[in-house]
Design an enzyme around this catalytic site. Structure first.
Site, mmCIF file in Angstrom:
data_model
loop_
_atom_site.group_PDB
_atom_site.id
_atom_site.type_symbol
_atom_site.label_atom_id
_atom_site.label_comp_id
_atom_site.label_asym_id
_atom_site.label_seq_id
_atom_site.Cartn_x
_atom_site.Cartn_y
_atom_site.Cartn_z
ATOM 1 N N ASN A 1 0.817 -1.116 0.115
ATOM 2 C CA ASN A 1 -0.123 -0.211 -0.032
ATOM 3 C C ASN A 1 0.954 1.400 -0.103
ATOM 4 O OD1 ASN A 1 0.687 0.615 2.957
ATOM 5 N ND2 ASN A 1 -0.425 -1.228 3.309
ATOM 6 N N ASP B 1 -4.033 -6.237 5.133
ATOM 7 C CA ASP B 1 -5.104 -6.944 5.887
ATOM 8 C C ASP B 1 -5.112 -8.500 5.106
ATOM 9 O OD1 ASP B 1 -6.435 -5.162 7.391
ATOM 10 O OD2 ASP B 1 -7.373 -4.285 5.805
ATOM 11 N N LYS C 1 8.118 -17.004 -10.755
ATOM 12 C CA LYS C 1 7.461 -16.212 -11.181
ATOM 13 C C LYS C 1 6.283 -16.671 -12.318
ATOM 14 C CE LYS C 1 7.734 -12.072 -14.474
ATOM 15 N NZ LYS C 1 8.215 -11.558 -15.670
ATOM 16 N N PRO D 1 -2.726 -11.694 10.494
ATOM 17 C CA PRO D 1 -3.181 -11.639 11.995
ATOM 18 C C PRO D 1 -3.095 -10.059 12.242
ATOM 19 C CG PRO D 1 -0.743 -12.304 11.340
ATOM 20 C CD PRO D 1 -1.359 -12.310 10.147
ATOM 21 N N ASP D 2 -3.910 -9.605 13.227
ATOM 22 C CA ASP D 2 -4.012 -8.327 13.455
ATOM 23 C C ASP D 2 -3.015 -7.899 14.783
ATOM 24 O OD1 ASP D 2 -4.836 -5.835 14.963
ATOM 25 O OD2 ASP D 2 -6.697 -6.109 13.752
ATOM 26 N N ILE D 3 -2.085 -7.425 14.451
ATOM 27 C CA ILE D 3 -0.784 -7.308 15.206
ATOM 28 C C ILE D 3 -1.296 -6.506 16.555
ATOM 29 C CG2 ILE D 3 1.506 -6.415 15.628
ATOM 30 C CD1 ILE D 3 1.809 -6.834 12.582
ATOM 31 N N PHE E 1 -3.622 3.380 15.311
ATOM 32 C CA PHE E 1 -3.863 4.444 14.517
ATOM 33 C C PHE E 1 -4.893 3.931 13.608
ATOM 34 C CE2 PHE E 1 -0.763 7.889 13.641
ATOM 35 C CZ PHE E 1 -0.091 7.694 15.100
ATOM 36 N N LYS F 1 -10.294 -2.999 18.962
ATOM 37 C CA LYS F 1 -9.065 -3.693 19.172
ATOM 38 C C LYS F 1 -8.654 -3.797 20.905
ATOM 39 C CE LYS F 1 -7.754 -2.931 14.551
ATOM 40 N NZ LYS F 1 -6.785 -3.233 13.698
HETATM 41 N N1 CTP Z 1 -3.202 -3.189 12.639
HETATM 42 C C1 CTP Z 1 -2.281 -4.120 12.741
HETATM 43 N N2 CTP Z 1 -2.365 -5.381 12.246
HETATM 44 C C2 CTP Z 1 -3.300 -5.639 11.223
HETATM 45 C C3 CTP Z 1 -4.112 -4.411 10.885
HETATM 46 C C4 CTP Z 1 -4.219 -3.263 11.516
HETATM 47 O O1 CTP Z 1 -1.584 -3.983 13.746
HETATM 48 N N3 CTP Z 1 -3.274 -6.730 10.434
HETATM 49 C C5 CTP Z 1 -3.085 -1.833 13.271
HETATM 50 C C6 CTP Z 1 -2.625 -0.879 12.307
HETATM 51 O O2 CTP Z 1 -1.208 -0.635 12.720
HETATM 52 C C7 CTP Z 1 -3.475 0.413 13.311
HETATM 53 C C8 CTP Z 1 -4.780 -0.181 13.718
HETATM 54 O O3 CTP Z 1 -4.559 -1.592 13.630
HETATM 55 O O4 CTP Z 1 -3.022 0.901 14.400
HETATM 56 C C9 CTP Z 1 -6.112 0.056 12.690
HETATM 57 O O5 CTP Z 1 -5.454 -0.457 11.368
HETATM 58 P P1 CTP Z 1 -6.557 -0.096 10.188
HETATM 59 O O6 CTP Z 1 -6.068 -0.492 8.942
HETATM 60 O O7 CTP Z 1 -7.120 1.332 10.111
HETATM 61 O O8 CTP Z 1 -7.762 -0.884 10.605
HETATM 62 P P2 CTP Z 1 -8.171 -2.406 10.204
HETATM 63 O O9 CTP Z 1 -7.842 -3.169 11.564
HETATM 64 O O10 CTP Z 1 -7.283 -2.954 8.932
HETATM 65 O O11 CTP Z 1 -9.734 -2.342 10.085
HETATM 66 P P3 CTP Z 1 -10.430 -1.995 8.502
HETATM 67 O O12 CTP Z 1 -9.656 -2.678 7.555
HETATM 68 O O13 CTP Z 1 -11.818 -2.361 8.916
HETATM 69 O O14 CTP Z 1 -10.302 -0.440 8.421
#
Ligand code: CTP
Length: 411
Positions: A219, A288, A298, A316-318, A336, A354
């Site tokens: 991104n 995500d 390739k 995973p959501d860190i 954030f 979160k």
């Molecule tokens: N974050 C994280 N790990 C992920 C996704 C998000 O640690 N896999 C953290 C980001 O660093 C940020 C917060 O979660 O501090 C929110 O990230 P954001 O991308 O805005 O939210 P998402 O959880 O991805 O939710 P959505 O896609 O519904 O906006």
């Protein structure tokens, strides 16, 4: 990252001693003036062999002092007056500092105006910063190292030196830091220290999720906000670890950096670090999803006209993972939220989902890659806007907001 006028209202005594690095002091004087400081140059006799007081006067816009017998200051005491005039000097920065000058400082000698002034400065409110510059053998000599250790023990901050090619043709430690790095170090030194003794872990940048050896999903996050926060937290006195996705940014001074690519690598880097830190700030724009399988080679078009199927799995959501660590291992978490619409609604929803005490919300597309930003802090008490500013200014404000919300450190 340049911060505009970071030394506005500051009065700096810039001392030059004998060394070829005096040419860099000219640039340093300009940097300090550009950053908003008033600069009073004081030179030793040896320094004046390398660069003229006329040059330094022109760059600083003030008369240069070289002699303790100079009768121009009102009390006829240059060594006293120069750190007390203009509301009092905020710092004395000696750059370049020769081996001989450091030896004088270590012994508390006062044979010329600059060493006199360093000794006579009001030490409690006027720190001494020293930027050594000398041949590598001189720097490595036990006498110099002993003297440097002594001036540090006496309260001076030593900036650098750098390693690299030297004017004498040799290569090694002893080069003076560049003007921009010195100016940055001075700005950092003068910042308030609300995070002194604290440890801060930060994620920054995008992640890169490989599809095959040459392609991937990523991104537009530049990492600038996370890197500015790392710098601001370090300036505020914290020990900072920065886990960075693929970005092209220099590591802020004093910050420990761990480079990663994918979300899984970022989580693997963060998890063992989290319990060792008191604060966790997740600024990374973590992808995500990642491809369910990474092709070993390739992917080829092959002329079939059919794109390859791209199955995705969720990363995973860190932040949420760290926020769910058991008490005692869990740092105080800041998330954030980069949104494209309905900022406050989404931010509040993320605060809950979160399980973190603070979300910093901003409009993602409006800030990605830019040097400035505006954010809203969302927590249990309500909302607090920080208006548009460069990312470093904003990061410093955020650090203060975070410091004010932190639970008291365990004794
Ligand atoms: N974050 C994280 N790990 C992920 C996704 C998000 O640690 N896999 C953290 C980001 O660093 C940020 C917060 O979660 O501090 C929110 O990230 P954001 O991308 O805005 O939210 P998402 O959880 O991805 O939710 P959505 O896609 O519904 O906006």
């Amino acid at each position: 990252m340049a911060s505009t006028q970071a030394l506005r209202g500051r009065h700096i005594v810039l001392g030059l001693t004998g060394g070829i690095a005096c040419y860099k002091a000219a640039e340093l004087a300009r940097e300090l003036v550009r950053a908003g400081a008033t600069v009073q140059v004081v030179m030793t006799e040896a320094a004046a062999q390398f660069i003229t007081p006329v040059t330094m006067q022109a760059l600083s816009g003030r008369p240069v002092f070289t002699s303790p017998w100079d009768a121009r200051p009102p009390g006829n005491m240059a060594h006293i007056d120069l750190t007390r005039q203009a509301g009092g000097a905020d710092a004395v920065l000696v750059a370049p500092a020769s081996a001989d000058f450091i030896a004088q400082l270590a012994q508390g000698r006062a044979g010329d105006l600059l060493s006199l002034l360093c000794l006579a400065r009001p030490a409690a409110r006027c720190p001494l910063l020293v930027a050594p510059a000398m041949n590598r053998e001189m720097w490595a000599h036990p006498a110099t190292q002993r003297n440097v250790a002594q001036i540090v023990a006496d309260g001076a901050a030593v900036l650098g030196p750098d390693a690299g090619e030297q004017a004498c043709g040799e290569v090694g430690d002893g080069r003076m830091l560049e003007a921009a790095a010195l100016c940055e170090a001075l700005v950092a030194h003068l910042q308030p220290k609300p995070l002194a003794g604290r440890t801060v872990l930060i994620t920054a940048g995008p992640t890169f999720e490989a599809i095959d050896p040459v392609r991937g999903i990523t991104n537009h996050s530049s990492g600038k906000m996370g890197f500015a926060l790392a710098r601001a937290a370090a300036e505020a006195g914290a020990r900072v670890t920065l886990v960075a996705g693929p970005v092209h940014l220099p590591t802020p001074a004093g910050v420990r950096r761990i480079d990663v690519h994918s979300a899984e690598q970022m989580l693997a880097a963060v998890l063992p670090e989290a319990p060792r830190h008191q604060v966790f700030i997740a600024t990374a724009a973590v992808a995500d999803w990642r491809p369910a399988q990474v092709a070993a080679h390739k992917l080829k078009k092959g002329g079939s006209g059919h794109p390859p199927p791209l199955a995705l799995v969720e990363n995973p959501d860190i932040l949420a993972t760290v926020a769910r660590l058991p008490a005692g291992q869990r740092p105080w978490c800041v998330g954030f939220a980069a949104e494209s619409e309905n900022l406050l609604h989404h931010a509040r929803e993320k605060l809950r989902r979160k399980g973190v005490p603070l979300i910093v919300a901003n409009l993602g597309p409006a800030t990605f890659g830019r040097d400035d930003n505006a954010v809203v802090l969302v927590d249990a008490d309500g909302e607090h806007a920080l208006p548009q500013a460069d990312k470093l200014t904003l990061a410093r404000q955020l650090v203060h907001e975070i410091a004010a919300r932190l639970p008291a450190a365990a004794p």
